[in-house]
Write a protein that holds these residues in place. Sequence first.
Motif, PDB file in Angstrom:
ATOM      1  N   ASN A 109      74.275 -13.145  64.258  1.00  0.00           N
ATOM      2  CA  ASN A 109      74.783 -12.559  63.018  1.00  0.00           C
ATOM      3  C   ASN A 109      76.261 -12.889  62.922  1.00  0.00           C
ATOM      4  O   ASN A 109      76.994 -12.797  63.908  1.00  0.00           O
ATOM      5  N   PHE A 110      76.688 -13.290  61.739  1.00  0.00           N
ATOM      6  CA  PHE A 110      78.070 -13.743  61.572  1.00  0.00           C
ATOM      7  C   PHE A 110      79.071 -12.685  62.032  1.00  0.00           C
ATOM      8  O   PHE A 110      80.120 -13.013  62.603  1.00  0.00           O
ATOM      9  N   GLN A 116      86.167 -13.359  66.477  1.00  0.00           N
ATOM     10  CA  GLN A 116      87.004 -13.160  65.296  1.00  0.00           C
ATOM     11  C   GLN A 116      87.633 -14.462  64.822  1.00  0.00           C
ATOM     12  O   GLN A 116      87.676 -14.732  63.620  1.00  0.00           O
ATOM     13  N   GLU A 117      88.099 -15.305  65.752  1.00  0.00           N
ATOM     14  CA  GLU A 117      88.727 -16.554  65.360  1.00  0.00           C
ATOM     15  C   GLU A 117      87.718 -17.499  64.718  1.00  0.00           C
ATOM     16  O   GLU A 117      88.047 -18.231  63.766  1.00  0.00           O
ATOM     17  N   VAL A 118      86.479 -17.501  65.220  1.00  0.00           N
ATOM     18  CA  VAL A 118      85.428 -18.329  64.617  1.00  0.00           C
ATOM     19  C   VAL A 118      85.167 -17.863  63.189  1.00  0.00           C
ATOM     20  O   VAL A 118      85.073 -18.677  62.260  1.00  0.00           O
ATOM     21  N   ARG A 119      85.080 -16.567  62.993  1.00  0.00           N
ATOM     22  CA  ARG A 119      84.844 -16.027  61.652  1.00  0.00           C
ATOM     23  C   ARG A 119      85.986 -16.409  60.718  1.00  0.00           C
ATOM     24  O   ARG A 119      85.762 -16.792  59.570  1.00  0.00           O
ATOM     25  N   VAL A 158      85.695 -20.081  59.706  1.00  0.00           N
ATOM     26  CA  VAL A 158      84.596 -20.314  58.766  1.00  0.00           C
ATOM     27  C   VAL A 158      85.001 -19.864  57.362  1.00  0.00           C
ATOM     28  O   VAL A 158      84.738 -20.554  56.367  1.00  0.00           O
ATOM     29  N   ILE A 159      85.647 -18.711  57.270  1.00  0.00           N
ATOM     30  CA  ILE A 159      86.093 -18.211  55.967  1.00  0.00           C
ATOM     31  C   ILE A 159      87.111 -19.174  55.351  1.00  0.00           C
ATOM     32  O   ILE A 159      87.056 -19.479  54.152  1.00  0.00           O
ATOM     33  N   SER A 160      88.031 -19.687  56.168  1.00  0.00           N
ATOM     34  CA  SER A 160      89.012 -20.668  55.673  1.00  0.00           C
ATOM     35  C   SER A 160      88.309 -21.937  55.216  1.00  0.00           C
ATOM     36  O   SER A 160      88.685 -22.550  54.199  1.00  0.00           O
ATOM     37  N   TYR A 161      87.279 -22.353  55.957  1.00  0.00           N
ATOM     38  CA  TYR A 161      86.484 -23.541  55.610  1.00  0.00           C
ATOM     39  C   TYR A 161      85.871 -23.377  54.216  1.00  0.00           C
ATOM     40  O   TYR A 161      85.921 -24.294  53.380  1.00  0.00           O
ATOM     41  N   LEU A 162      85.308 -22.205  53.944  1.00  0.00           N
ATOM     42  CA  LEU A 162      84.707 -21.947  52.633  1.00  0.00           C
ATOM     43  C   LEU A 162      85.768 -21.876  51.546  1.00  0.00           C
ATOM     44  O   LEU A 162      85.580 -22.395  50.437  1.00  0.00           O
ATOM     45  N   GLU A 163      86.874 -21.217  51.844  1.00  0.00           N
ATOM     46  CA  GLU A 163      87.931 -21.076  50.838  1.00  0.00           C
ATOM     47  C   GLU A 163      88.474 -22.438  50.410  1.00  0.00           C
ATOM     48  O   GLU A 163      88.776 -22.643  49.225  1.00  0.00           O
ATOM     49  N   GLU A 164      88.568 -23.370  51.344  1.00  0.00           N
ATOM     50  CA  GLU A 164      89.028 -24.715  50.995  1.00  0.00           C
ATOM     51  C   GLU A 164      88.077 -25.390  50.021  1.00  0.00           C
ATOM     52  O   GLU A 164      88.474 -26.282  49.264  1.00  0.00           O
TER      53      GLU A 164
END
Length: 215
Positions: free
Chosen positions: A161-162, A167-170, A173-179
């Motif tokens: 589960n995400f 925490q750093e992985v999460r 991933v959030i930064s990856y999506l925001e880009e």
Amino acid sequence: MARFLKPLPLLRRSFLSVPGSHPSAFDENLLRLLRNEISYLSDYLRPRPPPQRFGSFSIEDRPGEQWIRLRSKHGDEDVKVDVTMFDGAAPVPSAPIAEKVKALERGPRLHISLIVEVSRGEASDSVLELICSAWPDSLVVETLFPLHRKVAVFRPYFGRNFKNLEQEVRRQVISYLEERGVDDDLAEFLHEYMTNKDKVELLRWLRIVESYVLK
């Protein structure tokens, strides 16, 4: 809840009109109810023409469907987002009565599901897929897993589960999506879009039922 989000009661014909005959009292009453709803939506909750783009995304919206698709390019990547209409709501949280009353006055906190797919063109075997929740003011990642187009797995492993990842992985991933434009602003836009689509689809449905009763 806004009036257009309330489903109409199920109406069932108790008998069929004879072709060519005058509308029965039942038909006339049903037509009156339908036309009242159509008039209310058209006069007070008129749908807006839906936008065809948001940021870098183009929007594919087919009449009568309960979902839409967004597409964009990010470098050599294809980004596809499949979006449901409203499919749930957050329960009213446990809180003092005054806070509960305020929450009820604000209306339900509606939920939209997203499936985000990132790939490097149709020729690529690998796809990164994310299942997300879009709330009125935020986007939450629920699941992240890689897919292989040419490899069929009966029961694939979807990872943790995400929320249970480091925490750093999460954060990454959030930064990856925001880009790639999948962020809180998109969640807010989708809520506005689906509120309008709900009115569009309800108005279409009412007119289809009206047309059927008139036959």
